[in-house]
Design an enzyme around this catalytic site. Sequence first.
Site, short mmCIF file in Angstrom:
data_model
loop_
_atom_site.label_atom_id
_atom_site.label_comp_id
_atom_site.label_asym_id
_atom_site.label_seq_id
_atom_site.Cartn_x
_atom_site.Cartn_y
_atom_site.Cartn_z
N GLU A 1 3.71 12.88 -4.83
CA GLU A 1 3.22 13.00 -3.46
C GLU A 1 4.11 13.93 -2.65
O GLU A 1 5.33 13.91 -2.75
CB GLU A 1 3.23 11.61 -2.81
CG GLU A 1 2.59 11.59 -1.45
CD GLU A 1 2.60 10.19 -0.85
OE1 GLU A 1 3.62 9.51 -0.94
OE2 GLU A 1 1.56 9.81 -0.27
N GLU B 1 0.88 -1.17 0.00
CA GLU B 1 0.00 0.00 0.00
C GLU B 1 0.91 1.21 0.00
O GLU B 1 1.56 1.50 1.01
CB GLU B 1 -0.89 0.01 1.25
CG GLU B 1 -1.92 -1.09 1.29
CD GLU B 1 -3.01 -0.94 0.24
OE1 GLU B 1 -3.15 0.17 -0.33
OE2 GLU B 1 -3.69 -1.93 -0.03
N CYS C 1 -2.26 8.99 3.56
CA CYS C 1 -2.05 8.51 2.20
C CYS C 1 -3.24 8.88 1.32
O CYS C 1 -3.13 8.96 0.11
CB CYS C 1 -1.83 7.02 2.20
SG CYS C 1 -3.05 6.17 3.15
P1 NAP Z 1 8.64 4.67 4.36
O1 NAP Z 1 9.83 5.50 4.52
O2 NAP Z 1 8.51 3.86 3.14
O3 NAP Z 1 8.60 3.73 5.65
C1 NAP Z 1 7.59 2.79 5.88
C2 NAP Z 1 8.15 1.64 6.69
O4 NAP Z 1 9.15 0.96 5.93
C3 NAP Z 1 8.85 2.08 7.97
O5 NAP Z 1 8.63 1.10 8.97
C4 NAP Z 1 10.30 2.10 7.55
O6 NAP Z 1 11.20 1.97 8.62
C5 NAP Z 1 10.35 0.91 6.65
N1 NAP Z 1 11.46 0.91 5.69
C6 NAP Z 1 12.20 1.97 5.25
N2 NAP Z 1 13.14 1.55 4.38
C7 NAP Z 1 12.99 0.20 4.27
C8 NAP Z 1 13.67 -0.80 3.53
N3 NAP Z 1 14.68 -0.52 2.71
N4 NAP Z 1 13.25 -2.08 3.66
C9 NAP Z 1 12.22 -2.40 4.47
N5 NAP Z 1 11.56 -1.49 5.21
C10 NAP Z 1 11.93 -0.21 5.10
O7 NAP Z 1 7.31 5.52 4.47
P2 NAP Z 1 6.93 6.60 5.58
O8 NAP Z 1 7.66 7.86 5.26
O9 NAP Z 1 7.08 6.05 6.94
O10 NAP Z 1 5.39 6.75 5.32
C11 NAP Z 1 4.87 7.65 4.39
C12 NAP Z 1 4.45 6.95 3.12
O11 NAP Z 1 3.50 5.94 3.39
C13 NAP Z 1 3.76 7.87 2.13
O12 NAP Z 1 4.27 7.65 0.84
C14 NAP Z 1 2.30 7.47 2.19
O13 NAP Z 1 1.53 7.72 1.06
C15 NAP Z 1 2.43 6.02 2.47
N6 NAP Z 1 1.20 5.51 3.05
C16 NAP Z 1 0.41 4.75 2.26
C17 NAP Z 1 -0.77 4.24 2.75
C18 NAP Z 1 -1.66 3.39 1.89
O14 NAP Z 1 -2.43 2.63 2.43
N7 NAP Z 1 -1.58 3.45 0.58
C19 NAP Z 1 -1.13 4.53 4.07
C20 NAP Z 1 -0.30 5.33 4.84
C21 NAP Z 1 0.88 5.81 4.31
P3 NAP Z 1 11.82 3.28 9.33
O15 NAP Z 1 10.68 4.00 9.96
O16 NAP Z 1 12.74 2.69 10.34
O17 NAP Z 1 12.51 4.07 8.28
#
Ligand code: NAP
Length: 464
Positions: free
Chosen positions: A348, A250, A284
Amino acid sequence: MSKRYQNFIGGHWVDAKSGQTFENRNPANWSELIGTFPKSGKEDVEVAVRAARVAFEKWRLVPAPRRGDIMRKVGDLMVSRKEELSRLMTREMGKVLAETRGDVQEGIDTAYYAATEGRRLFGHTVPSELENKFAMAIRIPIGVAGIVTPWNFPMAIPTWKIFPALLSGNTVVFKPASDTPATATALVEILTDAGVPEGVVNLVHGGGGDVGMSIVSHPDVDLISFTGSTGVGKRISEVASATLKRVSLELGGKNAQLVMDDAALDLALDGVLWGAFGTTGQRCTATSRLLLHEKIHDHFVEMLVNRVSLLRLGDGLKEGVEIGPCVNEGQRQTVMNVKPDHRIAKEEIFGPVLSVIKVKSLDEGIRILNDTVYGLSSSIYTSNINNAFRAIRDIHAGITYVNAPTIGAEAHLPFGGVKQTGNGHREGGWTVYDFFTEWKTVYIDYSGGLQRAQIDNYPIDNKS
Ligand code: NAP
Ligand code: MG
């Protein structure tokens, strides 16, 4: 008061093997330390996956209605701790209290839905081609589920994944976002208090590249459910393909609200304020593009600017504050006039930034609305039923609201997006159970003889 938090592995609270820790602070008051957390790595994931694998052999045999009873207790405990959980979440990531309460409520609703699903998990029975033969397809658990979640819905998103995973009979290794590890810890405490047996849920804190990637690449993890950014989602998809895991992604959104000239403008204004600035734009499903029919454009922009200037920003724990702090700089840059081909109109931002675009017609509105690589949520305001149905048909998105903002998903309906927002799976409602279960097809022959299937037995002249 800051606290020293730990991982939860195999039913025990433990430090990271490395002994290292990281800090979690309050974004509205940086001097406030929420707690220190274990900075785990591959070796911690290894132990957690082993514990989950061992626990799976017992958990999968627990009848689903009994697993559902535990989920009901989880919901009850969340109700009793709702205010405390909401305050913790606001301190940890900044959303205003009204919204963190909503985040917890989503988890409560998801728990009670999971409880009832324990008495459904429907399969299919279908007639067999042959006499004295019975055919059915049943749902079975898959194994160890790796759960990786973002910080913007620190309770709701983990519950969307963990509750159906457990109800379906899988065990879990959970890595929450580094910005919201305290809320995640409270969730795991609740699961344990409700009676989830040891090893069934394992919590490993730490960085995405270390803990997250170790889970994704682990050969003994059977499925990955991830919510987060598109870039990380693509990387996860690549790495998980090496062991052919089932992966649910997602990802990002670039959601638009289209306001037609026949819309109720006050309603559309309330909608866009909530959609764009609720959760400081860090949902999101947040509205990041506002498409206005040219006939109402100037008037609507004036209405919007007036209302936006009255929004109260501040510490989410304080009464009357409507918008909490964000992790993003552009807080007051609220209304901008942009052309449809600008990057800001397509990519985004994940903050309270709204692009306003003028459109000449419904067709042009829908075309611009669709002109992004994402396809999560969408909204049209119109009082013309023909416009509404055409929008429902032609908008490329997983979710379309009519006369309501782009945010407001309900726990019992499918949630997810098309195009690069995801990879075709849905969370929420009954659909998420398709992801967390595998189909087993069962044939029972009670004829007492060898019966060949129709393909091996069909009359040569194709006449029966
Ligand atoms: P993110 O940087 O992708 O992080 C999400 C999760 O992935 C965190 O637990 C992060 O850990 C982990 N992560 C980071 N790098 C990784 C890697 N290389 N391998 C495995 N896991 C990894 O996203 P975010 O900034 O926290 O969240 C914002 C994003 O989420 C936005 O793009 C938003 O649109 C999206 N979102 C989508 C939905 C949906 O349902 N479509 C809902 C909510 C949010 P760390 O925190 O330790 O970096
Ligand atoms: Mg924090």
